[in-house]
Motif scaffolding. Structure first.
Motif, PDB file in Angstrom:
ATOM      1  N   GLY A  43      38.002  29.324   5.294  1.00  0.00           N
ATOM      2  CA  GLY A  43      39.310  29.627   4.722  1.00  0.00           C
ATOM      3  C   GLY A  43      39.895  30.966   5.106  1.00  0.00           C
ATOM      4  N   GLU A  44      39.228  31.721   5.980  1.00  0.00           N
ATOM      5  CA  GLU A  44      39.761  33.009   6.418  1.00  0.00           C
ATOM      6  C   GLU A  44      40.850  32.802   7.461  1.00  0.00           C
ATOM      7  OE1 GLU A  44      36.449  36.304   6.517  1.00  0.00           O
ATOM      8  OE2 GLU A  44      35.756  34.491   7.536  1.00  0.00           O
ATOM      9  N   LEU A  45      41.805  33.735   7.504  1.00  0.00           N
ATOM     10  CA  LEU A  45      42.859  33.726   8.513  1.00  0.00           C
ATOM     11  C   LEU A  45      42.740  34.961   9.392  1.00  0.00           C
ATOM     12  CD1 LEU A  45      46.100  32.708   6.575  1.00  0.00           C
ATOM     13  CD2 LEU A  45      44.786  31.333   8.182  1.00  0.00           C
ATOM     14  N   PHE A  46      42.958  34.774  10.687  1.00  0.00           N
ATOM     15  CA  PHE A  46      42.963  35.877  11.641  1.00  0.00           C
ATOM     16  C   PHE A  46      44.160  35.703  12.561  1.00  0.00           C
ATOM     17  CE2 PHE A  46      38.492  35.288  10.558  1.00  0.00           C
ATOM     18  CZ  PHE A  46      38.122  36.584  10.224  1.00  0.00           C
ATOM     19  N   ALA A  47      44.788  36.811  12.945  1.00  0.00           N
ATOM     20  CA  ALA A  47      45.903  36.782  13.898  1.00  0.00           C
ATOM     21  C   ALA A  47      45.600  37.773  15.017  1.00  0.00           C
ATOM     22  CB  ALA A  47      47.212  37.138  13.208  1.00  0.00           C
ATOM     23  N   VAL A  48      45.651  37.279  16.261  1.00  0.00           N
ATOM     24  CA  VAL A  48      45.362  38.104  17.431  1.00  0.00           C
ATOM     25  C   VAL A  48      46.353  37.763  18.541  1.00  0.00           C
ATOM     26  CG1 VAL A  48      42.884  38.297  16.910  1.00  0.00           C
ATOM     27  CG2 VAL A  48      43.696  36.453  18.394  1.00  0.00           C
ATOM     28  N   GLN A  49      46.326  38.561  19.604  1.00  0.00           N
ATOM     29  CA  GLN A  49      47.144  38.215  20.764  1.00  0.00           C
ATOM     30  C   GLN A  49      46.727  36.829  21.228  1.00  0.00           C
ATOM     31  OE1 GLN A  49      45.517  41.534  23.091  1.00  0.00           O
ATOM     32  NE2 GLN A  49      45.079  40.059  24.734  1.00  0.00           N
ATOM     33  N   ALA A  50      47.657  36.054  21.721  1.00  0.00           N
ATOM     34  CA  ALA A  50      47.399  34.644  22.015  1.00  0.00           C
ATOM     35  C   ALA A  50      46.625  34.412  23.307  1.00  0.00           C
ATOM     36  CB  ALA A  50      48.712  33.865  22.069  1.00  0.00           C
ATOM     37  N   GLY A  56      43.967  35.216  30.919  1.00  0.00           N
ATOM     38  CA  GLY A  56      45.185  34.694  30.317  1.00  0.00           C
ATOM     39  C   GLY A  56      45.049  33.350  29.630  1.00  0.00           C
ATOM     40  N   GLY A  57      43.826  32.911  29.344  1.00  0.00           N
ATOM     41  CA  GLY A  57      43.631  31.629  28.674  1.00  0.00           C
ATOM     42  C   GLY A  57      44.220  31.610  27.277  1.00  0.00           C
ATOM     43  N   GLN A  58      44.736  30.468  26.859  1.00  0.00           N
ATOM     44  CA  GLN A  58      45.300  30.309  25.512  1.00  0.00           C
ATOM     45  C   GLN A  58      44.159  30.260  24.509  1.00  0.00           C
ATOM     46  OE1 GLN A  58      47.851  30.424  23.686  1.00  0.00           O
ATOM     47  NE2 GLN A  58      49.620  30.095  24.967  1.00  0.00           N
ATOM     48  N   LEU A  59      43.963  31.330  23.761  1.00  0.00           N
ATOM     49  CA  LEU A  59      42.834  31.401  22.841  1.00  0.00           C
ATOM     50  C   LEU A  59      42.922  30.365  21.721  1.00  0.00           C
ATOM     51  CD1 LEU A  59      42.410  35.260  22.658  1.00  0.00           C
ATOM     52  CD2 LEU A  59      40.947  33.614  23.847  1.00  0.00           C
ATOM     53  N   ALA A  60      44.120  29.971  21.322  1.00  0.00           N
ATOM     54  CA  ALA A  60      44.265  28.966  20.271  1.00  0.00           C
ATOM     55  C   ALA A  60      43.663  27.628  20.684  1.00  0.00           C
ATOM     56  CB  ALA A  60      45.734  28.784  19.897  1.00  0.00           C
ATOM     57  N   CYS A  71      37.174  31.693  24.784  1.00  0.00           N
ATOM     58  CA  CYS A  71      38.288  31.383  25.676  1.00  0.00           C
ATOM     59  C   CYS A  71      38.024  30.025  26.338  1.00  0.00           C
ATOM     60  CB  CYS A  71      38.431  32.458  26.728  1.00  0.00           C
ATOM     61  SG  CYS A  71      39.726  32.089  27.949  1.00  0.00           S
ATOM     62  N   PRO A  72      39.035  29.152  26.368  1.00  0.00           N
ATOM     63  CA  PRO A  72      38.835  27.832  26.975  1.00  0.00           C
ATOM     64  C   PRO A  72      38.705  27.867  28.495  1.00  0.00           C
ATOM     65  CG  PRO A  72      41.123  28.093  26.360  1.00  0.00           C
ATOM     66  CD  PRO A  72      40.385  29.292  25.819  1.00  0.00           C
ATOM     67  N   LEU A  73      39.088  28.962  29.138  1.00  0.00           N
ATOM     68  CA  LEU A  73      39.009  29.025  30.604  1.00  0.00           C
ATOM     69  C   LEU A  73      37.635  29.410  31.122  1.00  0.00           C
ATOM     70  CD1 LEU A  73      42.385  30.670  31.687  1.00  0.00           C
ATOM     71  CD2 LEU A  73      41.773  28.252  31.599  1.00  0.00           C
ATOM     72  N   HIS A  74      36.950  30.323  30.427  1.00  0.00           N
ATOM     73  CA  HIS A  74      35.689  30.820  30.979  1.00  0.00           C
ATOM     74  C   HIS A  74      34.626  31.095  29.930  1.00  0.00           C
ATOM     75  CE1 HIS A  74      37.074  34.673  29.556  1.00  0.00           C
ATOM     76  NE2 HIS A  74      38.210  34.402  30.123  1.00  0.00           N
ATOM     77  N   ARG A 132      54.798  36.471  29.055  1.00  0.00           N
ATOM     78  CA  ARG A 132      54.105  36.323  30.339  1.00  0.00           C
ATOM     79  C   ARG A 132      53.141  37.478  30.502  1.00  0.00           C
ATOM     80  NH1 ARG A 132      59.675  35.213  32.722  1.00  0.00           N
ATOM     81  NH2 ARG A 132      59.835  32.982  32.422  1.00  0.00           N
ATOM     82  N   SER A 133      51.890  37.272  30.095  1.00  0.00           N
ATOM     83  CA  SER A 133      50.910  38.351  30.160  1.00  0.00           C
ATOM     84  C   SER A 133      50.303  38.435  31.553  1.00  0.00           C
ATOM     85  CB  SER A 133      49.814  38.125  29.124  1.00  0.00           C
ATOM     86  OG  SER A 133      49.123  36.945  29.406  1.00  0.00           O
ATOM     87  N   GLU A 134      49.824  39.638  31.887  1.00  0.00           N
ATOM     88  CA  GLU A 134      49.159  39.830  33.166  1.00  0.00           C
ATOM     89  C   GLU A 134      47.745  39.313  33.060  1.00  0.00           C
ATOM     90  OE1 GLU A 134      49.499  43.666  34.868  1.00  0.00           O
ATOM     91  OE2 GLU A 134      51.497  43.948  34.075  1.00  0.00           O
ATOM     92  N   ARG A 135      47.202  38.799  34.155  1.00  0.00           N
ATOM     93  CA  ARG A 135      45.852  38.254  34.177  1.00  0.00           C
ATOM     94  C   ARG A 135      44.901  39.205  34.877  1.00  0.00           C
ATOM     95  NH1 ARG A 135      46.202  32.041  34.145  1.00  0.00           N
ATOM     96  NH2 ARG A 135      48.237  31.792  33.237  1.00  0.00           N
ATOM     97  N   GLY A 136      43.627  38.994  34.654  1.00  0.00           N
ATOM     98  CA  GLY A 136      42.612  39.753  35.371  1.00  0.00           C
ATOM     99  C   GLY A 136      42.348  41.116  34.792  1.00  0.00           C
ATOM    100  N   ALA A 137      42.629  41.375  33.522  1.00  0.00           N
ATOM    101  CA  ALA A 137      42.457  42.685  32.940  1.00  0.00           C
ATOM    102  C   ALA A 137      40.990  43.097  32.830  1.00  0.00           C
ATOM    103  CB  ALA A 137      43.118  42.741  31.561  1.00  0.00           C
ATOM    104  N   CYS A 138      40.057  42.193  32.992  1.00  0.00           N
ATOM    105  CA  CYS A 138      38.633  42.507  32.890  1.00  0.00           C
ATOM    106  C   CYS A 138      37.974  42.643  34.252  1.00  0.00           C
ATOM    107  CB  CYS A 138      37.919  41.436  32.061  1.00  0.00           C
ATOM    108  SG  CYS A 138      38.510  41.385  30.384  1.00  0.00           S
ATOM    109  N   GLY A 139      38.737  42.593  35.286  1.00  0.00           N
ATOM    110  CA  GLY A 139      38.212  42.822  36.620  1.00  0.00           C
ATOM    111  C   GLY A 139      37.585  41.611  37.290  1.00  0.00           C
ATOM    112  N   ALA A 140      37.669  40.443  36.668  1.00  0.00           N
ATOM    113  CA  ALA A 140      37.068  39.264  37.325  1.00  0.00           C
ATOM    114  C   ALA A 140      38.123  38.238  37.633  1.00  0.00           C
ATOM    115  CB  ALA A 140      36.014  38.648  36.431  1.00  0.00           C
TER     116      ALA A 140
END
Length: 140
Positions: A43-50, A56-60, A71-74, A132-140
């Motif tokens: 029943g907890e709620l959390f709000a974060v960047q999407a 850039g995967g859609q975390l939802a 993350c659904p991508l990796h 439109r977020s930038e991708r690759g912020a973690c260097g991979a």
């Protein structure tokens, strides 16, 4: 979606809690940004960047277990209560205050990230990423 001024913060009403099933997340477009709101089975709620800061995967769309989303991508996992990645070196997620109104509506505050949920000191926090977020912020 309506906006209410409250203590100099922008508060957005995202609608009824029932639109997010327990154990899932949902992405919202709020004031030009994407925000993911998660409802845990407890029943907890959390709000974060999407979007994941890595690719850039859609975390939802990711798997939610307790207060951790993958993350659904990796498969990179994030603790939704802190925004920090689990077991990887990557930027933390921006976290936002979220609560339920007396009538069961989801309210999210976007004026600033919640203290302790960002890897940056308060003075150096970047603005929320636009749709439109930038991708690759973690260097991979």
């Amino acid at each position: 979606m309506s906006e209410v001024a409250l203590k100099e913060m922008a508060v957005f009403n995202l609608g009824p809690l029932g639109q997010i099933p327990e154990g899932e997340g949902k992405a919202f477009h709020v004031d030009g940004y994407e925000v993911a709101v998660f409802r845990t089975r407890a029943g907890e709620l959390f709000a974060v960047q999407a979007r994941c800061p890595h690719r850039g995967g859609q975390l939802a769309d990711g798997l939610l277990g307790g207060n951790v989303v993958q993350c659904p991508l990796h498969g990179l996992a994030f603790d939704l209560s802190t925004g920090h990645p689990i077991g990887a070196e990557c930027s933390a997620l921006a976290c936002f205050e979220v609560e339920l109104s007396a009538s069961g509506e989801i309210l999210v505050r976007l004026s600033r990230p919640v203290a302790g949920c960002s890897p940056f000191p308060r003075e150096e926090r970047p603005a929320l990423a636009p749709l439109r977020s930038e991708r690759g912020a973690c260097g991979a």
